[in-house]
Write a protein that holds these residues in place. Structure first.
Motif, PDB file in Angstrom:
ATOM      1  N   PHE A 237       0.829  -1.202   0.000  1.00 35.81           N
ATOM      2  CA  PHE A 237       0.000   0.000   0.000  1.00 35.81           C
ATOM      3  C   PHE A 237       0.866   1.254   0.000  1.00 35.81           C
ATOM      4  O   PHE A 237       0.522   2.259  -0.619  1.00 35.81           O
ATOM      5  N   ARG A 238       2.001   1.205   0.704  1.00 37.85           N
ATOM      6  CA  ARG A 238       2.931   2.339   0.692  1.00 37.85           C
ATOM      7  C   ARG A 238       3.593   2.471  -0.671  1.00 37.85           C
ATOM      8  O   ARG A 238       3.783   3.575  -1.189  1.00 37.85           O
ATOM      9  N   ASN A 239       3.926   1.325  -1.266  1.00 31.66           N
ATOM     10  CA  ASN A 239       4.626   1.339  -2.549  1.00 31.66           C
ATOM     11  C   ASN A 239       3.766   1.895  -3.675  1.00 31.66           C
ATOM     12  O   ASN A 239       4.260   2.608  -4.552  1.00 31.66           O
ATOM     13  N   ASN A 240       2.480   1.545  -3.673  1.00 32.10           N
ATOM     14  CA  ASN A 240       1.609   2.064  -4.738  1.00 32.10           C
ATOM     15  C   ASN A 240       0.813   3.305  -4.308  1.00 32.10           C
ATOM     16  O   ASN A 240      -0.109   3.726  -4.982  1.00 32.10           O
ATOM     17  N   LYS A 241       1.217   3.851  -3.134  1.00 29.96           N
ATOM     18  CA  LYS A 241       0.648   5.098  -2.621  1.00 29.96           C
ATOM     19  C   LYS A 241      -0.862   5.023  -2.403  1.00 29.96           C
ATOM     20  O   LYS A 241      -1.597   5.979  -2.618  1.00 29.96           O
ATOM     21  N   THR A 242      -1.339   3.855  -1.988  1.00 29.70           N
ATOM     22  CA  THR A 242      -2.743   3.680  -1.639  1.00 29.70           C
ATOM     23  C   THR A 242      -2.935   4.030  -0.168  1.00 29.70           C
ATOM     24  O   THR A 242      -2.261   3.476   0.702  1.00 29.70           O
ATOM     25  N   THR A 243      -3.825   4.954   0.102  1.00 30.02           N
ATOM     26  CA  THR A 243      -4.124   5.341   1.478  1.00 30.02           C
ATOM     27  C   THR A 243      -5.318   4.543   1.981  1.00 30.02           C
ATOM     28  O   THR A 243      -6.390   4.573   1.373  1.00 30.02           O
ATOM     29  N   LEU A 244      -5.119   3.805   3.050  1.00 23.68           N
ATOM     30  CA  LEU A 244      -6.227   3.074   3.658  1.00 23.68           C
ATOM     31  C   LEU A 244      -7.107   4.057   4.413  1.00 23.68           C
ATOM     32  O   LEU A 244      -6.616   4.916   5.151  1.00 23.68           O
ATOM     33  N   LEU A 245      -8.425   3.942   4.229  1.00 27.76           N
ATOM     34  CA  LEU A 245      -9.360   4.881   4.827  1.00 27.76           C
ATOM     35  C   LEU A 245     -10.348   4.166   5.743  1.00 27.76           C
ATOM     36  O   LEU A 245     -10.724   3.009   5.489  1.00 27.76           O
ATOM     37  N   VAL A 246     -10.767   4.858   6.778  1.00 28.05           N
ATOM     38  CA  VAL A 246     -11.903   4.389   7.565  1.00 28.05           C
ATOM     39  C   VAL A 246     -13.098   4.266   6.617  1.00 28.05           C
ATOM     40  O   VAL A 246     -13.347   5.159   5.803  1.00 28.05           O
ATOM     41  N   GLY A 247     -13.807   3.161   6.710  1.00 31.32           N
ATOM     42  CA  GLY A 247     -14.917   2.892   5.794  1.00 31.32           C
ATOM     43  C   GLY A 247     -14.562   1.903   4.705  1.00 31.32           C
ATOM     44  O   GLY A 247     -15.452   1.336   4.060  1.00 31.32           O
ATOM     45  N   ASP A 248     -13.263   1.676   4.482  1.00 32.08           N
ATOM     46  CA  ASP A 248     -12.842   0.727   3.452  1.00 32.08           C
ATOM     47  C   ASP A 248     -13.273  -0.692   3.796  1.00 32.08           C
ATOM     48  O   ASP A 248     -13.139  -1.143   4.945  1.00 32.08           O
ATOM     49  N   GLU A 249     -13.780  -1.397   2.787  1.00 33.29           N
ATOM     50  CA  GLU A 249     -14.002  -2.830   2.894  1.00 33.29           C
ATOM     51  C   GLU A 249     -12.699  -3.504   2.477  1.00 33.29           C
ATOM     52  O   GLU A 249     -12.160  -3.216   1.403  1.00 33.29           O
ATOM     53  N   VAL A 250     -12.164  -4.364   3.330  1.00 31.03           N
ATOM     54  CA  VAL A 250     -10.841  -4.930   3.071  1.00 31.03           C
ATOM     55  C   VAL A 250     -10.834  -6.445   3.233  1.00 31.03           C
ATOM     56  O   VAL A 250     -11.688  -7.027   3.908  1.00 31.03           O
ATOM     57  N   ILE A 251      -9.859  -7.062   2.576  1.00 33.68           N
ATOM     58  CA  ILE A 251      -9.549  -8.474   2.798  1.00 33.68           C
ATOM     59  C   ILE A 251      -8.305  -8.503   3.675  1.00 33.68           C
ATOM     60  O   ILE A 251      -7.330  -7.791   3.418  1.00 33.68           O
ATOM     61  N   TYR A 252      -8.357  -9.287   4.741  1.00 33.72           N
ATOM     62  CA  TYR A 252      -7.211  -9.320   5.650  1.00 33.72           C
ATOM     63  C   TYR A 252      -6.826 -10.758   5.984  1.00 33.72           C
ATOM     64  O   TYR A 252      -7.602 -11.704   5.799  1.00 33.72           O
ATOM     65  N   GLU A 253      -5.604 -10.881   6.460  1.00 32.29           N
ATOM     66  CA  GLU A 253      -5.083 -12.183   6.850  1.00 32.29           C
ATOM     67  C   GLU A 253      -4.766 -12.150   8.332  1.00 32.29           C
ATOM     68  O   GLU A 253      -4.070 -11.247   8.808  1.00 32.29           O
ATOM     69  N   LYS A 254      -5.249 -13.118   9.071  1.00 37.40           N
ATOM     70  CA  LYS A 254      -5.026 -13.143  10.515  1.00 37.40           C
ATOM     71  C   LYS A 254      -3.608 -13.617  10.842  1.00 37.40           C
ATOM     72  O   LYS A 254      -3.102 -14.576  10.247  1.00 37.40           O
ATOM     73  N   ALA A 255      -2.997 -12.916  11.804  1.00 35.83           N
ATOM     74  CA  ALA A 255      -1.735 -13.383  12.367  1.00 35.83           C
ATOM     75  C   ALA A 255      -2.035 -14.236  13.596  1.00 35.83           C
ATOM     76  O   ALA A 255      -1.403 -15.262  13.840  1.00 35.83           O
ATOM     77  N   ASP A 256      -3.022 -13.794  14.375  1.00 38.49           N
ATOM     78  CA  ASP A 256      -3.544 -14.543  15.517  1.00 38.49           C
ATOM     79  C   ASP A 256      -4.971 -14.064  15.760  1.00 38.49           C
ATOM     80  O   ASP A 256      -5.547 -13.377  14.911  1.00 38.49           O
ATOM     81  N   ASP A 257      -5.564 -14.374  16.897  1.00 33.07           N
ATOM     82  CA  ASP A 257      -6.960 -14.018  17.145  1.00 33.07           C
ATOM     83  C   ASP A 257      -7.189 -12.511  17.292  1.00 33.07           C
ATOM     84  O   ASP A 257      -8.317 -12.034  17.151  1.00 33.07           O
ATOM     85  N   LEU A 258      -6.126 -11.755  17.579  1.00 31.42           N
ATOM     86  CA  LEU A 258      -6.293 -10.332  17.854  1.00 31.42           C
ATOM     87  C   LEU A 258      -5.641  -9.419  16.829  1.00 31.42           C
ATOM     88  O   LEU A 258      -5.850  -8.203  16.861  1.00 31.42           O
TER      89      LEU A 258
END
Length: 290
Positions: free
Chosen positions: A31-52
């Motif tokens: 996201f830093r490399n392609n200058k994408t700013t993550l915003l509140v309200g974004d629908e995202v796909i994420y990967e869990k590292a652990d439960d938290l």
């Protein structure tokens, strides 16, 4: 991988809400490399590292986004302006309306601190906005009925509360839902405006909807709006412009302009037209971008 919605961004962490709760995530370096700013309200796909905790892997397409306040996928903007302390500004309201309209977000006008008003001047001005077709709520944290009106608009929507500093956005949200306990502050007597009590954007669960309490700000630029587009973001000007003689009429010096005629005949409020011309001058004077 699971999906969720970013409900808070703070100090490099993104708090993602899914069906099971909230998980604290970091954004991938891509996201830093392609200058994408993550915003509140974004629908995202994420990967869990652990439960938290986890890592955001992808941002799904946005239906809209605002720069100031930085938020995406908004259903409606509740524009909060005070009747007094600070004084109501129709010009500043029109700036907000242009920005919201240009992002295809439904605006709702909310005028607070009506209990301080001693005459009908404010009511006369806001009535012009009702004539245009805007929803207008006149409210006070002391009037339960007006708070119920706001709750009805909030239900099952993602709403952004935005407006000038010190108008009472946080106080209004606290009155709607006292459990929020959002920090509030008073007007600075020397500056005549409010102190910035909200320092980050966060989506709050209010009345079966999500509401963003956003940092207050007092100016807006029309960086992404062209002079040809400006009239489209004044509802009444857009409607009348179809009757103008010349295509691409800017409604200033052109002959047989339906908009100017409507202003002369009282069909379009003079103050709204003056704001349109001032905003148009501002766009014309803007330095070209290279």
């Amino acid at each position: 991988m699971p999906t969720g919605k970013i409900i808070k961004a703070l100090s490099g962490f993104y708090y993602v809400l899914d069906r099971k709760g909230v998980i604290s995530c970091r954004g991938r370096g891509v996201f830093r490399n392609n200058k994408t700013t993550l915003l509140v309200g974004d629908e995202v796909i994420y990967e869990k590292a652990d439960d938290l905790s986890g890592y955001i892997m992808e941002v799904l397409p946005r239906k809209n986004e605002l720069i100031r306040p930085p938020i995406s996928n908004v259903d409606q903007a509740i524009l909060v302006f005070s009747a007094l302390e600070p004084d109501f500004s129709s010009k500043l309201l029109d700036r907000f309306l242009v920005l919201v309209e240009s992002n295809n977000i439904k605006p709702i006008i909310c005028v607070t601190k009506m209990d301080l008003v001693k005459n009908d001047t404010i009511k006369e001005v806001v009535e012009e906005y009702r004539k245009i077709g805007y929803n207008v709520i006149l409210t006070s944290v002391r009037e339960e009925q007006s708070l119920k009106e706001i709750k009805a608009f909030i239900s099952n929507k993602i709403s952004v509360f935005a407006g000038q500093s010190g108008v009472g956005k946080s106080s209004l949200l606290n009155a709607i839902n006292p459990t929020l306990n959002i920090e509030t502050n008073t007007i600075s007597e020397s500056l005549g405006r409010g102190k910035h009590t909200t320092r980050h954007v966060e989506l709050l669960n209010v009345n079966d909807g999500l509401v963003a309490d956003t940092p207050g700000f007092s100016s807006l630029d029309f960086e992404e709006i062209t002079k040809e587009e400006l009239g489209d973001y004044f509802i009444e000007i857009k409607e009348k412009s179809a009757e103008c003689r010349f295509r691409g009429c800017l409604h200033t010096a052109e002959p047989k302009c339906a908009v100017k005629s409507a202003v002369e005949h009282g069909e379009i409020a003079e103050f709204r037209y003056q704001h349109y011309k001032e905003f148009l001058d501002e766009i014309n004077e803007r330095k070209p971008r290279y």
